[in-house]
Design an enzyme around this catalytic site. Structure first.
Site, mmCIF file in Angstrom:
data_model
loop_
_atom_site.group_PDB
_atom_site.id
_atom_site.type_symbol
_atom_site.label_atom_id
_atom_site.label_comp_id
_atom_site.label_asym_id
_atom_site.label_seq_id
_atom_site.Cartn_x
_atom_site.Cartn_y
_atom_site.Cartn_z
ATOM 1 N N GLY A 32 0.846 -1.185 0.000
ATOM 2 C CA GLY A 32 0.000 0.000 0.000
ATOM 3 C C GLY A 32 0.879 1.232 0.000
ATOM 4 N N SER A 33 0.315 2.374 -0.338
ATOM 5 C CA SER A 33 1.122 3.584 -0.509
ATOM 6 C C SER A 33 1.787 4.032 0.783
ATOM 7 C CB SER A 33 0.251 4.709 -1.066
ATOM 8 O OG SER A 33 -0.853 4.955 -0.207
ATOM 9 N N GLU A 35 2.966 2.333 3.067
ATOM 10 C CA GLU A 35 3.992 1.396 3.503
ATOM 11 C C GLU A 35 5.214 1.372 2.572
ATOM 12 O OE1 GLU A 35 0.369 1.017 5.021
ATOM 13 O OE2 GLU A 35 0.643 0.205 3.014
ATOM 14 N N GLU A 54 -5.423 -8.993 2.544
ATOM 15 C CA GLU A 54 -4.792 -8.905 3.861
ATOM 16 C C GLU A 54 -5.135 -10.072 4.781
ATOM 17 O OE1 GLU A 54 -6.180 -6.396 2.258
ATOM 18 O OE2 GLU A 54 -4.888 -4.622 2.344
ATOM 19 N N HIS A 77 -1.912 -2.501 5.118
ATOM 20 C CA HIS A 77 -2.119 -1.156 4.575
ATOM 21 C C HIS A 77 -3.132 -0.387 5.402
ATOM 22 C CE1 HIS A 77 -2.476 2.207 2.004
ATOM 23 N NE2 HIS A 77 -3.584 1.825 1.382
ATOM 24 N N HIS A 284 -19.892 -24.353 23.068
ATOM 25 C CA HIS A 284 -20.400 -23.727 21.850
ATOM 26 C C HIS A 284 -21.847 -23.305 22.004
ATOM 27 C CE1 HIS A 284 -20.869 -24.005 17.159
ATOM 28 N NE2 HIS A 284 -20.952 -22.779 17.593
ATOM 29 N N GLY A 406 -12.892 -20.440 15.158
ATOM 30 C CA GLY A 406 -14.134 -20.738 14.464
ATOM 31 C C GLY A 406 -14.373 -19.847 13.263
#
Length: 532
Positions: A32-33, A35, A54, A77, A284, A406
């Site tokens: 990304g710009s 980074e 990502e 990013h 659960h 999960g």
């Protein structure tokens, strides 16, 4: 003593030096710009591992960190990238995976003007599913913040951390950091271990419940020796994400479901229950009644004080699991418990027959026969997991991974990361058809990295786990569960579009050869298995 400084040291130089010393020269990222300055003049001894989304980036880093036992470096990013990755950041948190997650931020000088791509609440976005989150106050503080993040990530219980880095920090003056060592394991209290040893001496029918933290701690041999010394039945904790005991052992008793009443039923008759490396217990669905059978005493050994704090009864011992088991064995072997008869053996499953249409049981049975014991399986097929547990046993440490959260979208990229960390072993990504559509971009990364990785897609054309679970919430046998049918997916075509060879198998007689060919190819392959 401060590390010697050279003129012209930048924040980038200091960070790269730190990452080398921490053995973190693989960067899992999507560009990304904000980074880009991090990667200018990217050094030849570093590796950029590209993920096309990502969530794939974090999943690959998670698998790599778990399989290597080391922390992994992630670059995302800004806010949008962190948002895309949040599902797998949550999974990494539940997996106790040490990840140092960095994300770009806009330049400090324009942050007051709410610029494009700025993360206005950068440190808040990944919370609460990171152990620590910071945007350093000064550019010069970035290397030290990353060093602190590393030590926090590696402390038990391990987990992801987050550092937001403004785009203009990388070229600012920096300084090389002094090397710092921080211990990561703590020994459980000797008095508590002694009390557990006494209880194991006195009980008559002990049971051990093993969880994923045993495998993470490298305590496979210790728990095996404890079970054999005590003649204790061994159950796997609900939702365990690793294999922590050989599933072909005479003392292996099976898997506990994530339902309170059924756990109590399966543990009934045991007067001491020792839970090692797992919560007591993960549920659960809502349940009622006691958490333990009548007359049973509970002990727990866990590296997480938060998990210990909500254990409903008994004694929770906090500390490193391997060290705790070593101390417990030392106590027991001084005065071995009286000989106990072996508990009844687990009933053998009948063989699955080669019917058409093919059953998931036959698919798992065939994979078990083709796969070598040392081959690694990364699984994300929740609808087929009970079948896998019945027909695909794991017998060695470090050969099974799944998500502890999960959340879907972890398995395919995690398989890539595991294969990258274990290049001498064959890796199988065992993925459900619904799960495969969350992060299929991982196939592209596997191809580009030329990994010995086989994706096995169990295609039952539905979200089977949801349909099977619907009766718990009052659905009748003829009721439609909305949004759970998945017709028309072609995984071979999807794989081929990213340069991966694939084959679709619907006849049981063709499956073994197709799996053998793919697994032995030592390159990325996909096998789509159509089951009823």
């Amino acid at each position: 003593m401060q590390a010697p400084q050279s003129p012209g040291i930048t924040v980038r130089d200091a960070v790269l030096d730190l990452m080398r010393r921490l053995d973190m020269t693989s960067v899992f990222a999507n560009p990304g710009s904000t980074e880009l300055p991090m990667f200018r003049d990217f050094p030849a001894d570093f590796r950029y591992v590209l993920g096309l989304q990502e969530a794939v980036v974090v999943g690959m880093a998670d698998g790599y960190a778990q399989a290597s036992g080391k922390a992994a470096l992630v670059n995302l990013h800004s806010a949008a990238g962190v948002g895309n990755a949040m599902g797998n950041i949550f999974t990494a948190f539940r997996n106790r995976t040490p990840l140092i997650i960095t994300a770009g931020q806009q330049a400090r000088s324009i942050l007051p003007f709410d610029p494009f791509l700025a993360a206005s609440h950068a440190t808040e976005l990944p919370k609460p599913y990171v152990k620590w989150s910071i945007e350093p106050a000064r550019a010069a503080d970035v290397p030290r913040a990353l060093a602190r993040a590393y030590h926090i990530a590696m402390q038990e219980p391990r987990g992801p951390v987050f550092v937001s880095i403004p785009v203009d920090d990388w070229d600012q003056p920096g300084e090389l950091l002094e090397a710092t060592e921080v211990t990561t394991r703590s020994r459980p209290e000797p008095e508590a271990i002694a009390a557990l040893a006494t209880a194991l001496h006195r009980c008559e029918r002990p049971a051990i419940v093993v969880g994923s933290e045993l495998d993470r701690a490298g305590a496979w041999d210790e728990v095996l020796r404890l079970a054999e010394t005590s003649n204790a039945r061994v159950f796997v904790a609900p939702m365990s994400s690793r294999c922590s005991f050989p599933e072909d052992h005479d003392l292996f008793a099976g898997f506990l479901p994530a339902m309170r009443e059924k756990i109590v039923q399966l543990l009934n008759g045991h007067d001491l229950i020792f839970v090692a490396g797992a919560p007591a217990f993960t549920y659960h669905v809502e349940g009622s009644g006691p958490h333990l059978p009548p007359g049973a005493q509970l002990y727990q050994l866990i590296d997480d004080p938060v998990t210990a704090s909500w254990t409903p009864s008994g004694t929770a011992i906090v500390g490193n699991i391997q060290l705790g088991l070593q101390d417990l064995l030392a106590q027991l072997l001084k005065h071995p418990p009286a000989a106990r008869p072996l508990p009844p053996a687990r009933a053998a499953r009948p063989r699955a027959e080669p019917e058409t249409p093919m059953s998931a049981a036959f698919a798992m049975q065939t994979l078990a026969e083709v796969r070598a014991a040392e081959d690694i399986v990364v699984e994300e097929a929740p609808g087929s997991r009970p079948t896998m547990q019945a027909y695909l046993p794991f017998t060695r440490p470090g050969t099974f991974y799944t998500m502890a959260s999960g959340g879907l979208g972890y398995g395919m990229p995690a398989a890539v990361g595991v294969a990258l960390a274990r290049p001498q072993q064959r890796v199988i990504g065992l993925i459900g058809d619904g799960s495969a559509m969350y992060s299929p971009q991982a196939i592209y990364s596997a191809v580009q990295l030329r990994l010995p990785l086989t994706f096995v897609i169990i295609n039952n054309r539905r979200y089977a786990a949801l349909q099977d679970f619907a009766p718990v919430f009052g659905f009748g046998a003829d009721d439609v569960v909305q949004g759970t049918d998945l017709p028309g997916l072609d995984f071979v075509a999807l794989a081929q579009s990213m340069g991966c060879q694939g084959v679709r198998v619907s006849e049981p007689g063709e499956l073994a050869a197709a799996l053998q060919t793919a697994i032995s190819s030592n390159e990325p392959r996909l096998v789509e298995v159509v089951v009823r």
